[in-house]
Design a protein around this motif. Sequence first.
Motif, PDB file in Angstrom:
ATOM      1  N   VAL A  63      -3.063  11.597   0.901  1.00 42.21           N
ATOM      2  CA  VAL A  63      -2.169  10.479   1.219  1.00 42.21           C
ATOM      3  C   VAL A  63      -1.340  10.869   2.432  1.00 42.21           C
ATOM      4  CG1 VAL A  63      -2.022   9.641  -1.160  1.00 42.21           C
ATOM      5  CG2 VAL A  63      -0.366  11.331  -0.345  1.00 42.21           C
ATOM      6  N   ARG A 109       0.841  -1.213   0.000  1.00 39.97           N
ATOM      7  CA  ARG A 109       0.000   0.000   0.000  1.00 39.97           C
ATOM      8  C   ARG A 109       0.866   1.249   0.000  1.00 39.97           C
ATOM      9  NH1 ARG A 109      -3.155  -2.788   3.862  1.00 39.97           N
ATOM     10  NH2 ARG A 109      -2.347  -1.438   5.511  1.00 39.97           N
ATOM     11  N   LEU A 165      -3.466  15.668  -1.900  1.00 40.46           N
ATOM     12  CA  LEU A 165      -3.469  14.358  -2.549  1.00 40.46           C
ATOM     13  C   LEU A 165      -4.180  13.288  -1.734  1.00 40.46           C
ATOM     14  CD1 LEU A 165       0.248  14.316  -3.784  1.00 40.46           C
ATOM     15  CD2 LEU A 165      -1.793  14.916  -5.106  1.00 40.46           C
ATOM     16  N   SER A 205       2.246   1.750  -3.458  1.00 39.03           N
ATOM     17  CA  SER A 205       1.184   2.230  -4.336  1.00 39.03           C
ATOM     18  C   SER A 205       0.885   3.704  -4.084  1.00 39.03           C
ATOM     19  CB  SER A 205      -0.082   1.393  -4.123  1.00 39.03           C
ATOM     20  OG  SER A 205      -1.131   1.863  -4.927  1.00 39.03           O
ATOM     21  N   ALA A 206       0.849   4.097  -2.803  1.00 38.68           N
ATOM     22  CA  ALA A 206       0.574   5.497  -2.459  1.00 38.68           C
ATOM     23  C   ALA A 206       1.694   6.405  -2.943  1.00 38.68           C
ATOM     24  CB  ALA A 206       0.389   5.644  -0.948  1.00 38.68           C
ATOM     25  N   ARG A 223       3.690   5.820  -5.500  1.00 35.11           N
ATOM     26  CA  ARG A 223       3.589   5.880  -6.954  1.00 35.11           C
ATOM     27  C   ARG A 223       2.497   6.853  -7.388  1.00 35.11           C
ATOM     28  NH1 ARG A 223       6.254   5.599 -11.646  1.00 35.11           N
ATOM     29  NH2 ARG A 223       4.976   4.832 -13.355  1.00 35.11           N
ATOM     30  N   ALA A 224       1.343   6.782  -6.721  1.00 37.76           N
ATOM     31  CA  ALA A 224       0.235   7.675  -7.062  1.00 37.76           C
ATOM     32  C   ALA A 224       0.607   9.128  -6.792  1.00 37.76           C
ATOM     33  CB  ALA A 224      -1.008   7.290  -6.272  1.00 37.76           C
ATOM     34  N   ALA A 225       1.281   9.369  -5.657  1.00 40.53           N
ATOM     35  CA  ALA A 225       1.695  10.733  -5.320  1.00 40.53           C
ATOM     36  C   ALA A 225       2.726  11.242  -6.323  1.00 40.53           C
ATOM     37  CB  ALA A 225       2.270  10.771  -3.911  1.00 40.53           C
ATOM     38  N   TYR A 226       3.651  10.379  -6.693  1.00 36.29           N
ATOM     39  CA  TYR A 226       4.680  10.742  -7.677  1.00 36.29           C
ATOM     40  C   TYR A 226       4.040  11.157  -9.002  1.00 36.29           C
ATOM     41  CZ  TYR A 226       8.166   9.924 -11.328  1.00 36.29           C
ATOM     42  OH  TYR A 226       8.976  10.055 -12.436  1.00 36.29           O
ATOM     43  N   LEU A 227       3.118  10.346  -9.508  1.00 37.68           N
ATOM     44  CA  LEU A 227       2.494  10.636 -10.799  1.00 37.68           C
ATOM     45  C   LEU A 227       1.680  11.927 -10.740  1.00 37.68           C
ATOM     46  CD1 LEU A 227       1.376   7.045 -11.856  1.00 37.68           C
ATOM     47  CD2 LEU A 227       3.251   8.393 -12.819  1.00 37.68           C
ATOM     48  N   SER A 228       0.958  12.133  -9.637  1.00 35.10           N
ATOM     49  CA  SER A 228       0.136  13.343  -9.501  1.00 35.10           C
ATOM     50  C   SER A 228       1.007  14.594  -9.426  1.00 35.10           C
ATOM     51  CB  SER A 228      -0.747  13.249  -8.252  1.00 35.10           C
ATOM     52  OG  SER A 228      -1.699  12.223  -8.384  1.00 35.10           O
TER      53      SER A 228
END
Length: 220
Positions: free
Chosen positions: A48, A10, A46, A13-14, A16-21
């Motif tokens: 997170v 998790r 975000l 994944s968090a 990665r999501a923060a990086y992309l955003s």
Amino acid sequence: MNMMDDTGSRETSATRAAYLSLREMILVGDLAAGKKLKIEQLRSMLDVGASPVREALSLLTSDMLVERIDQRGFRAAPVSLANFEEILNLRCTLEDMALRQSIARRTSDWEEHLVLSHHRMKRVVGTDTFEDAHKTFHMTLLGNSESPMLERYCSQLYDLNIRYRYLAAGGARYQSRDIAAEHEDILDAAVKGDADAASVALLSHYRLTGEYLTSQLGGL
């Protein structure tokens, strides 16, 4: 999967999501160049944890989209005309090298992927997915070079260049170009195996954009 593995998954994944955003917001200018990036503000934005945000910012420093300003602080990388000109010069030098290597090693599979990526790009012109398709086409041109480090640098420089395109926006002079024809010229020469013609077409494509952006960014 045990609880520790699940927690780590998790977190990854968090991050990665923060990086992309964050990457997207920096590239398009939603997070302005030079802006201080505060962990608490970003984690709230975000939705997170602080740890994934901090890790994402660290990853973005490797992409040269974020800078550390003290032991724990970050800011969106600043922009300047000199920085843009360096990016342009490096793109022309490195992509010329990668393109020639790709063509020298060309295969039917690479040519098919290149034609397909060009077709997909044409289909999404004017949509929100064009930027991704555009990058895919340009990276596919270089993707047969068998030089992973070279391709990575080219991809990174592409992203750094995007920031300046968003800063300059699309004025009338930029829109008057037949960019579709420029892409066709690059594709045709590459598929024919004409490295010299492909290089001329690609570098002309970049330098025309560079001249426009330089004129628009003169106040930086």
